[in-house]
Design an enzyme around this catalytic site. Structure first.
Site, mmCIF file in Angstrom:
data_model
loop_
_atom_site.group_PDB
_atom_site.id
_atom_site.type_symbol
_atom_site.label_atom_id
_atom_site.label_comp_id
_atom_site.label_asym_id
_atom_site.label_seq_id
_atom_site.Cartn_x
_atom_site.Cartn_y
_atom_site.Cartn_z
ATOM 1 N N LYS A 133 0.875 -1.178 0.000
ATOM 2 C CA LYS A 133 0.000 0.000 0.000
ATOM 3 C C LYS A 133 0.909 1.225 0.000
ATOM 4 O O LYS A 133 2.070 1.144 0.427
ATOM 5 C CB LYS A 133 -0.851 -0.014 1.276
ATOM 6 C CG LYS A 133 -2.128 0.755 1.168
ATOM 7 C CD LYS A 133 -3.285 -0.094 0.656
ATOM 8 C CE LYS A 133 -4.554 0.724 0.547
ATOM 9 N NZ LYS A 133 -5.679 -0.027 0.050
ATOM 10 N N GLY A 158 -22.692 4.549 4.846
ATOM 11 C CA GLY A 158 -21.821 5.024 3.767
ATOM 12 C C GLY A 158 -22.387 4.695 2.401
ATOM 13 O O GLY A 158 -22.489 3.518 2.025
ATOM 14 N N GLY A 180 -21.117 5.821 -0.599
ATOM 15 C CA GLY A 180 -20.121 6.350 -1.538
ATOM 16 C C GLY A 180 -19.982 5.442 -2.748
ATOM 17 O O GLY A 180 -20.956 4.856 -3.224
ATOM 18 N N VAL A 188 -18.688 2.416 -3.268
ATOM 19 C CA VAL A 188 -19.136 1.027 -3.112
ATOM 20 C C VAL A 188 -20.589 1.003 -2.658
ATOM 21 O O VAL A 188 -21.425 0.286 -3.215
ATOM 22 C CB VAL A 188 -18.261 0.267 -2.081
ATOM 23 C CG1 VAL A 188 -18.777 -1.162 -1.901
ATOM 24 C CG2 VAL A 188 -16.801 0.253 -2.501
HETATM 25 P P1 NAD Z 1 -16.108 6.527 -0.526
HETATM 26 O O1 NAD Z 1 -15.229 7.555 0.085
HETATM 27 O O2 NAD Z 1 -16.545 6.676 -1.940
HETATM 28 O O3 NAD Z 1 -17.449 6.344 0.352
HETATM 29 C C1 NAD Z 1 -17.444 6.374 1.735
HETATM 30 C C2 NAD Z 1 -18.738 7.066 2.172
HETATM 31 O O4 NAD Z 1 -18.840 7.008 3.604
HETATM 32 C C3 NAD Z 1 -18.802 8.544 1.768
HETATM 33 O O5 NAD Z 1 -20.038 8.814 1.131
HETATM 34 C C4 NAD Z 1 -18.688 9.274 3.115
HETATM 35 O O6 NAD Z 1 -19.378 10.502 3.135
HETATM 36 C C5 NAD Z 1 -19.328 8.253 4.051
HETATM 37 N N1 NAD Z 1 -18.987 8.425 5.466
HETATM 38 C C6 NAD Z 1 -17.817 8.828 6.027
HETATM 39 N N2 NAD Z 1 -17.924 8.860 7.366
HETATM 40 C C7 NAD Z 1 -19.189 8.464 7.662
HETATM 41 C C8 NAD Z 1 -19.906 8.296 8.864
HETATM 42 N N3 NAD Z 1 -19.363 8.547 10.040
HETATM 43 N N4 NAD Z 1 -21.178 7.847 8.809
HETATM 44 C C9 NAD Z 1 -21.787 7.599 7.624
HETATM 45 N N5 NAD Z 1 -21.143 7.760 6.430
HETATM 46 C C10 NAD Z 1 -19.874 8.185 6.464
HETATM 47 O O7 NAD Z 1 -15.345 5.138 -0.303
HETATM 48 P P2 NAD Z 1 -15.626 3.746 -1.020
HETATM 49 O O8 NAD Z 1 -14.685 3.576 -2.142
HETATM 50 O O9 NAD Z 1 -17.087 3.569 -1.214
HETATM 51 O O10 NAD Z 1 -15.137 2.735 0.132
HETATM 52 C C11 NAD Z 1 -15.915 2.511 1.286
HETATM 53 C C12 NAD Z 1 -15.129 1.625 2.245
HETATM 54 O O11 NAD Z 1 -14.832 0.381 1.587
HETATM 55 C C13 NAD Z 1 -13.774 2.199 2.677
HETATM 56 O O12 NAD Z 1 -13.494 1.767 3.982
HETATM 57 C C14 NAD Z 1 -12.803 1.546 1.711
HETATM 58 O O13 NAD Z 1 -11.497 1.479 2.254
HETATM 59 C C15 NAD Z 1 -13.426 0.173 1.565
HETATM 60 N N6 NAD Z 1 -13.075 -0.508 0.327
HETATM 61 C C16 NAD Z 1 -13.345 0.083 -0.884
HETATM 62 C C17 NAD Z 1 -13.025 -0.592 -2.064
HETATM 63 C C18 NAD Z 1 -13.340 0.001 -3.417
HETATM 64 O O14 NAD Z 1 -13.305 -0.731 -4.413
HETATM 65 N N7 NAD Z 1 -13.679 1.276 -3.492
HETATM 66 C C19 NAD Z 1 -12.409 -1.857 -2.001
HETATM 67 C C20 NAD Z 1 -12.159 -2.439 -0.754
HETATM 68 C C21 NAD Z 1 -12.492 -1.750 0.399
#
Ligand code: NAD
Length: 354
Positions: free
Chosen positions: A80, A180, A182, A184
């Site tokens: 990472k 969340g 976002g 995913v």
């Molecule tokens: P993202 O930043 O697009 O979405 C995260 C969402 O969570 C955002 O909308 C944010 O506003 C919201 N959020 C933050 N704090 C919050 C809270 N206290 N309460 C409610 N909502 C809150 O990220 P993502 O890419 O969707 O990833 C989400 C999680 O999955 C992360 O932990 C990431 O590390 C993990 N992940 C993502 C992927 C991927 O392919 N994107 C792969 C493996 C793991």
């Protein structure tokens, strides 16, 4: 700041620090283990409070990638990188080019991809200085964004958990509390609703909330989502969401979501088991993204990638069964299974890039 004494050091093969005065880049690359192949993992940009907070984060995330890829059956190691800085105000083309040069200097032991704070467009800029970038390919499914595949893997994992606990994976009438919405979260919410589920969502971002509501989700506050009565709690926001306080307050039968490092400490895995909550270990259920990154790198189709992602359900079922027979948390069982894979593998050998 001490590297070797960090709680997350865990015999990393390589930790490299780099700063570039001209662009303002300050970055760390961590390579945990390359027994199975080159270390692939995203590049996170975040305004860390201190250098040691950045170091702890990169070490923890890089170790997680070793375990994730091993259990996903990929020929990849774990690594990472982090860039210390605010992605909204401190990111520049020069900084990303400097990061590309830094990654290139490691000769392919570390291959980067997008993560929070970096985008597919940023990867294209790094690519001008190094070939060791994934998550962008000639095929450009979803513009190279692995999030839809992560969401699909979580969906398959949720259904495996339901089948294991209840004997059926029908979603109709079940309630899901999603934290969340976002990258995913939104794909997952859409799929759950399409399959008849009742979805309750919390987010701190107004735009993302609006989008979730338009998909048919009901909205609650970020505090309420942790205590909402639901069949499944689906963490898709930040890490360490399962701690002493929240585990005691959860009102669900299953926890299965995409967020990395959901357990504040491994003990929370035991607490969940003692409370009869079936926990799908994060690094198993959220492997869809890295699986797709691998398939994109190989120039393979989205269908091939989806077929592999579907196996996440089978791996989880094995973990649930072993957890029950061995009276261990699902997290502990998953770690043991991953270690059995990568620790026994012969070391991968690298050819330095030209
Ligand atoms: P993202 O930043 O697009 O979405 C995260 C969402 O969570 C955002 O909308 C944010 O506003 C919201 N959020 C933050 N704090 C919050 C809270 N206290 N309460 C409610 N909502 C809150 O990220 P993502 O890419 O969707 O990833 C989400 C999680 O999955 C992360 O932990 C990431 O590390 C993990 N992940 C993502 C992927 C991927 O392919 N994107 C792969 C493996 C793991």
């Amino acid at each position: 700041m001490s590297v070797f004494d960090s709680a997350f050091y865990d015999q990393h093969e390589l930790v490299a620090f780099h700063s570039d005065k001209a662009s303002g880049l300050r970055a760390i690359v961590a390579v945990h283990n390359t027994n199975l192949g080159p270390a692939v993992g995203g590049c996170r940009m975040f305004p860390y409070a201190s250098d040691s907070a950045a170091l702890d984060d990169v070490l923890r995330l890089s170790r997680g990638m070793t375990y994730k890829s091993a259990l996903a059956g990929l020929p990849l190691g774990g690594g990472k990188s982090v860039i210390i800085g605010d992605s909204h105000t401190e990111k520049s083309r020069e900084l990303l080019l400097a990061m590309g040069e830094f990654i290139d200097s490691l000769g392919g032991r570390y291959v980067t991809a997008e993560d929070s704070g970096t985008s597919v467009a940023d990867m294209h800029i790094m690519r001008e200085r190094t070939q060791h970038v994934s998550g962008i390919t000639t095929k450009q499914r979803f513009g190279g964004d692995p999030s839809p595949y992560t969401a699909y893997g979580v969906y398959c994992g949720i259904r495996a958990a339901l089948r294991y606990q209840r004997g059926t994976d029908a979603l109709k009438g079940l309630r899901f509390a999603v934290q969340g919405a976002g990258a995913v979260g939104r794909h997952l919410i859409e799929r759950l609703i399409r399959n008849g589920a009742d979805v309750v969502v919390a987010d701190i971002d107004a735009e993302n909330l609006k989008r979730a509501q338009a998909l048919g989700a009901r909205l609650v506050s970020p505090e309420q989502i942790l205590t909402t009565r639901a069949d499944v709690f689906v963490p898709c926001a930040m890490g360490a969401v399962l701690n002493d306080k929240t585990v005691g307050e959860l009102n669900v039968d299953i926890v299965a979501g995409a967020a990395n490092n959901q357990l504040a400490t491994p003990d929370q895995g035991d607490s969940l088991r003692q409370r009869g909550v079936l926990y799908a270990p994060d690094f198993v259920i959220n492997a869809g993204g890295i699986i797709d990154v691998f398939y994109q790198q190989q120039g393979k189709s989205g269908e091939q990638s989806e077929k592999h992602v579907e196996r996440i359900g089978d791996v989880l079922t094995q973990i649930f069964q072993r957890s029950e027979t061995e009276a261990l948390s699902t997290h502990a069982v998953a770690e043991q299974m991953a270690e059995a894979i990568f620790q026994s593998a012969d070391k991968h050998h690298f050819k330095a890039s030209a």
